[in-house]
Design a protein around this motif. Structure first.
Motif, PDB file in Angstrom:
ATOM      1  N   ALA A   1       4.038  11.165  -0.459  1.00  0.00           N
ATOM      2  CA  ALA A   1       3.973   9.822  -1.035  1.00  0.00           C
ATOM      3  C   ALA A   1       2.859   8.990  -0.417  1.00  0.00           C
ATOM      4  O   ALA A   1       2.304   8.104  -1.063  1.00  0.00           O
ATOM      5  N   CYS A   2       2.535   9.244   0.858  1.00  0.00           N
ATOM      6  CA  CYS A   2       1.542   8.426   1.555  1.00  0.00           C
ATOM      7  C   CYS A   2       0.123   8.918   1.261  1.00  0.00           C
ATOM      8  O   CYS A   2      -0.160  10.127   1.300  1.00  0.00           O
ATOM      9  N   ALA A   3      -0.762   7.978   0.979  1.00  0.00           N
ATOM     10  CA  ALA A   3      -2.171   8.307   0.768  1.00  0.00           C
ATOM     11  C   ALA A   3      -2.802   8.770   2.079  1.00  0.00           C
ATOM     12  O   ALA A   3      -2.311   8.448   3.166  1.00  0.00           O
ATOM     13  N   ARG A   4      -3.867   9.519   1.978  1.00  0.00           N
ATOM     14  CA  ARG A   4      -4.574   9.962   3.187  1.00  0.00           C
ATOM     15  C   ARG A   4      -5.225   8.790   3.901  1.00  0.00           C
ATOM     16  O   ARG A   4      -5.304   8.760   5.130  1.00  0.00           O
ATOM     17  N   ALA A   5      -5.736   7.851   3.127  1.00  0.00           N
ATOM     18  CA  ALA A   5      -6.386   6.665   3.699  1.00  0.00           C
ATOM     19  C   ALA A   5      -6.314   5.546   2.676  1.00  0.00           C
ATOM     20  O   ALA A   5      -6.132   5.784   1.477  1.00  0.00           O
ATOM     21  N   SER A   6      -6.434   4.316   3.149  1.00  0.00           N
ATOM     22  CA  SER A   6      -6.431   3.168   2.248  1.00  0.00           C
ATOM     23  C   SER A   6      -7.775   3.039   1.535  1.00  0.00           C
ATOM     24  O   SER A   6      -8.835   3.164   2.152  1.00  0.00           O
ATOM     25  N   GLY A   7      -7.708   2.769   0.237  1.00  0.00           N
ATOM     26  CA  GLY A   7      -8.917   2.494  -0.528  1.00  0.00           C
ATOM     27  C   GLY A   7      -9.031   1.034  -0.914  1.00  0.00           C
ATOM     28  O   GLY A   7      -9.862   0.669  -1.744  1.00  0.00           O
ATOM     29  N   ALA A   8      -8.223   0.182  -0.273  1.00  0.00           N
ATOM     30  CA  ALA A   8      -8.152  -1.224  -0.677  1.00  0.00           C
ATOM     31  C   ALA A   8      -9.468  -1.957  -0.485  1.00  0.00           C
ATOM     32  O   ALA A   8      -9.770  -2.900  -1.217  1.00  0.00           O
ATOM     33  N   GLY A   9     -10.264  -1.526   0.496  1.00  0.00           N
ATOM     34  CA  GLY A   9     -11.536  -2.191   0.727  1.00  0.00           C
ATOM     35  C   GLY A   9     -12.485  -2.088  -0.451  1.00  0.00           C
ATOM     36  O   GLY A   9     -13.388  -2.924  -0.617  1.00  0.00           O
ATOM     37  N   HIS A  10     -12.278  -1.084  -1.278  1.00  0.00           N
ATOM     38  CA  HIS A  10     -13.112  -0.894  -2.478  1.00  0.00           C
ATOM     39  C   HIS A  10     -12.354  -1.256  -3.749  1.00  0.00           C
ATOM     40  O   HIS A  10     -12.815  -0.944  -4.852  1.00  0.00           O
ATOM     41  N   GLY A  11     -11.191  -1.907  -3.608  1.00  0.00           N
ATOM     42  CA  GLY A  11     -10.352  -2.209  -4.756  1.00  0.00           C
ATOM     43  C   GLY A  11     -11.028  -3.113  -5.766  1.00  0.00           C
ATOM     44  O   GLY A  11     -11.874  -3.951  -5.420  1.00  0.00           O
ATOM     45  N   ARG A  12     -10.610  -2.958  -7.039  1.00  0.00           N
ATOM     46  CA  ARG A  12     -11.279  -3.666  -8.133  1.00  0.00           C
ATOM     47  C   ARG A  12     -10.426  -4.752  -8.786  1.00  0.00           C
ATOM     48  O   ARG A  12     -10.917  -5.485  -9.644  1.00  0.00           O
ATOM     49  N   TYR A  13      -9.139  -4.839  -8.397  1.00  0.00           N
ATOM     50  CA  TYR A  13      -8.261  -5.795  -9.050  1.00  0.00           C
ATOM     51  C   TYR A  13      -6.991  -5.975  -8.215  1.00  0.00           C
ATOM     52  O   TYR A  13      -6.705  -5.184  -7.302  1.00  0.00           O
ATOM     53  N   ALA A  14      -6.239  -7.005  -8.526  1.00  0.00           N
ATOM     54  CA  ALA A  14      -4.880  -7.163  -7.991  1.00  0.00           C
ATOM     55  C   ALA A  14      -3.928  -6.479  -8.959  1.00  0.00           C
ATOM     56  O   ALA A  14      -4.175  -6.434 -10.166  1.00  0.00           O
ATOM     57  N   LEU A  15      -2.838  -5.974  -8.435  1.00  0.00           N
ATOM     58  CA  LEU A  15      -1.903  -5.201  -9.253  1.00  0.00           C
ATOM     59  C   LEU A  15      -0.489  -5.753  -9.130  1.00  0.00           C
ATOM     60  O   LEU A  15      -0.003  -6.008  -8.023  1.00  0.00           O
ATOM     61  N   VAL A  16       0.166  -5.913 -10.260  1.00  0.00           N
ATOM     62  CA  VAL A  16       1.609  -6.171 -10.316  1.00  0.00           C
ATOM     63  C   VAL A  16       2.242  -5.005 -11.050  1.00  0.00           C
ATOM     64  O   VAL A  16       1.813  -4.657 -12.162  1.00  0.00           O
ATOM     65  N   ALA A  17       3.242  -4.385 -10.455  1.00  0.00           N
ATOM     66  CA  ALA A  17       3.995  -3.317 -11.112  1.00  0.00           C
ATOM     67  C   ALA A  17       5.460  -3.704 -11.068  1.00  0.00           C
ATOM     68  O   ALA A  17       6.096  -3.638 -10.013  1.00  0.00           O
ATOM     69  N   ALA A  18       6.006  -4.135 -12.187  1.00  0.00           N
ATOM     70  CA  ALA A  18       7.370  -4.666 -12.198  1.00  0.00           C
ATOM     71  C   ALA A  18       7.869  -4.786 -13.629  1.00  0.00           C
ATOM     72  O   ALA A  18       7.092  -4.758 -14.590  1.00  0.00           O
ATOM     73  N   ARG A  19       9.178  -4.932 -13.749  1.00  0.00           N
ATOM     74  CA  ARG A  19       9.777  -5.280 -15.033  1.00  0.00           C
ATOM     75  C   ARG A  19       9.334  -6.704 -15.379  1.00  0.00           C
ATOM     76  O   ARG A  19       9.340  -7.594 -14.519  1.00  0.00           O
ATOM     77  N   LEU A  20       8.951  -6.906 -16.623  1.00  0.00           N
ATOM     78  CA  LEU A  20       8.445  -8.214 -17.040  1.00  0.00           C
ATOM     79  C   LEU A  20       9.614  -9.099 -17.462  1.00  0.00           C
ATOM     80  O   LEU A  20       9.947  -9.236 -18.645  1.00  0.00           O
TER      81      LEU A  20
END
Length: 386
Positions: free
Chosen positions: A206-225
């Motif tokens: 489940a865990c990523a090898r490393a964070s890619g957040a420094g190159h992230g392109r957007y904010a993300l919401v993942a949830a029931r609307l």
């Protein structure tokens, strides 16, 4: 003492979700640890409303627990057995717990919500937490029509009041997924001395090898609307500070949220419900994950998954979110300016995002590993069987 054998019992919901996932992860962990188990399962979707009402009022129906115990003991003759139950309603109820005791089996009840005294489980009414019903006092559920139908609300209220003390008396240990949950169930009358925190775990890979957040392109919401998720706050914050937003999920609030995004000229993309693989890909390219929830959840899996992806979070300080994500990631619930300010601080600073992302990964690995989860369960079972 040898490792125990475990009967896992769960009444699946009509609308399945996090509890079903928790049960599946528990069975996977037991399997990988070589611990014999059997699943005792019922489905609410297989019951009519009238059948469910009868079972609720009766405290559950007859179960095949005795046969299942005989089968398990035949497979693991040298091992003692523990019953680990999740949702009891409506098919199992306190009858299942009492049947376990009659067969010399200690009982664990894992609480994922407040369904012991709340007719809808979530204790949420008029867009705010509700504490009207506690213990055997469930009349407010009828007054407020918490299950929409007055008759159905009355059935639930009567059944919960009738069986609250009976259920408590038949449980040897309660398990909750967070310290917040422990404090919350204590408020409705669950004995703290018999309540243990066992955090959810993240499965292997489940865990990523490393964070890619420094190159992230957007904010993300993942949830029931839906309104309790507070997604309006995320849209307003992103529009205010100029951050692209991706919203993954479906729900009744989607049309209203889309109109809001259009009215604010927000750079907001609604992608609908996505599967696990697609969601993992979205997290891999996210600069941050937003948790603008108004509802105090016991331990949302989505927060654990953000940690595992190495994505820094912007969250409200409700429920178990500060406990899972860290208090520095959370802002006061009603302070929309603080939410937008933290979002902006992350967005303009890729190095900060990368550092917080790596810290999130480290937190996921150390706090939410499978070995830690299994050790907690084995310690609990050993205590009950000593």
């Amino acid at each position: 003492m040898s490792l125990p054998a475990v009967v896992v019992a769960h009444n699946r919901y009509r609308l399945e979700g996090g509890e079903e996932r928790c049960v599946a992860l528990q069975l996977a962990a037991l399997q990988e640890a070589g611990i014999p188990w059997e699943l005792l399962e019922r489905r609410s979707s297989a019951l009519s409303r009238a059948q469910a009402a009868r079972l609720l009022l009766a405290g559950g129906g007859e179960s095949s627990l005795a046969d299942l115990l005989a089968k398990l003991r035949q497979r693991a003759a040298d091992r003692r057995v523990v019953l680990h139950a999740h949702n009891l309603l409506p098919a199992f109820g306190p009858r299942l717990l009492e049947a376990a005791h009659a067969n010399g089996v200690p009982t664990v009840l894992q609480l994922h919500n407040l369904r012991l005294s709340c007719a809808i489980g979530v204790a949420w009414r008029d867009r705010r937490p509700c504490s009207s019903c506690r213990g055997r006092f469930t009349l407010p559920a009828v007054v407020h029509r918490c299950r929409r139908s007055r008759l159905e609300s009355a059935v639930y209220a009567a059944a919960l009041a009738r069986h609250f003390e009976r259920t408590l008396g038949a449980v040897d240990r309660f398990v909750v997924p967070s310290a917040y949950a422990r404090q919350r169930v204590q408020q409705i009358g669950v004995p703290p001395a018999r309540t243990l925190v066992v955090s959810h775990y993240l499965p292997d890979g489940a865990c990523a090898r490393a964070s890619g957040a420094g190159h992230g392109r957007y904010a993300l919401v993942a949830a029931r609307l839906s309104p309790e998720k507070g997604i309006e706050r995320a849209i307003r914050a992103c529009a205010a500070v100029g951050v692209p937003l991706v919203v993954a999920g479906e729900g009744p609030d989607r049309p209203r949220l889309q109109r809001l995004a259009e009215s604010l000229a927000a750079n907001c993309k609604f992608v609908g419900w996505v599967g696990e693989r697609e969601l993992r890909a979205l997290r891999a390219e996210a600069a941050c994950a937003l948790f603008p929830s108004e509802f105090p959840e016991f331990a949302p899996y989505s927060a654990l998954e953000a940690l595992a992806a190495g994505v820094p979070a912007v969250a409200t300080d409700v429920g178990a979110l500060p406990e899972i994500l860290g208090r520095d990631a959370c802002v006061p619930l009603h302070d929309e300016d603080a939410f937008a300010s933290r979002l902006e601080a992350l967005w303009v600073d890729p190095d900060r995002r990368a550092a917080e992302g790596e810290a999130a990964l480290a937190r996921a690995r150390t706090e939410y590993g499978k070995e830690r989860y299994l050790a907690s369960l084995m310690s609990l079972y050993g205590e009950l069987l000593a």
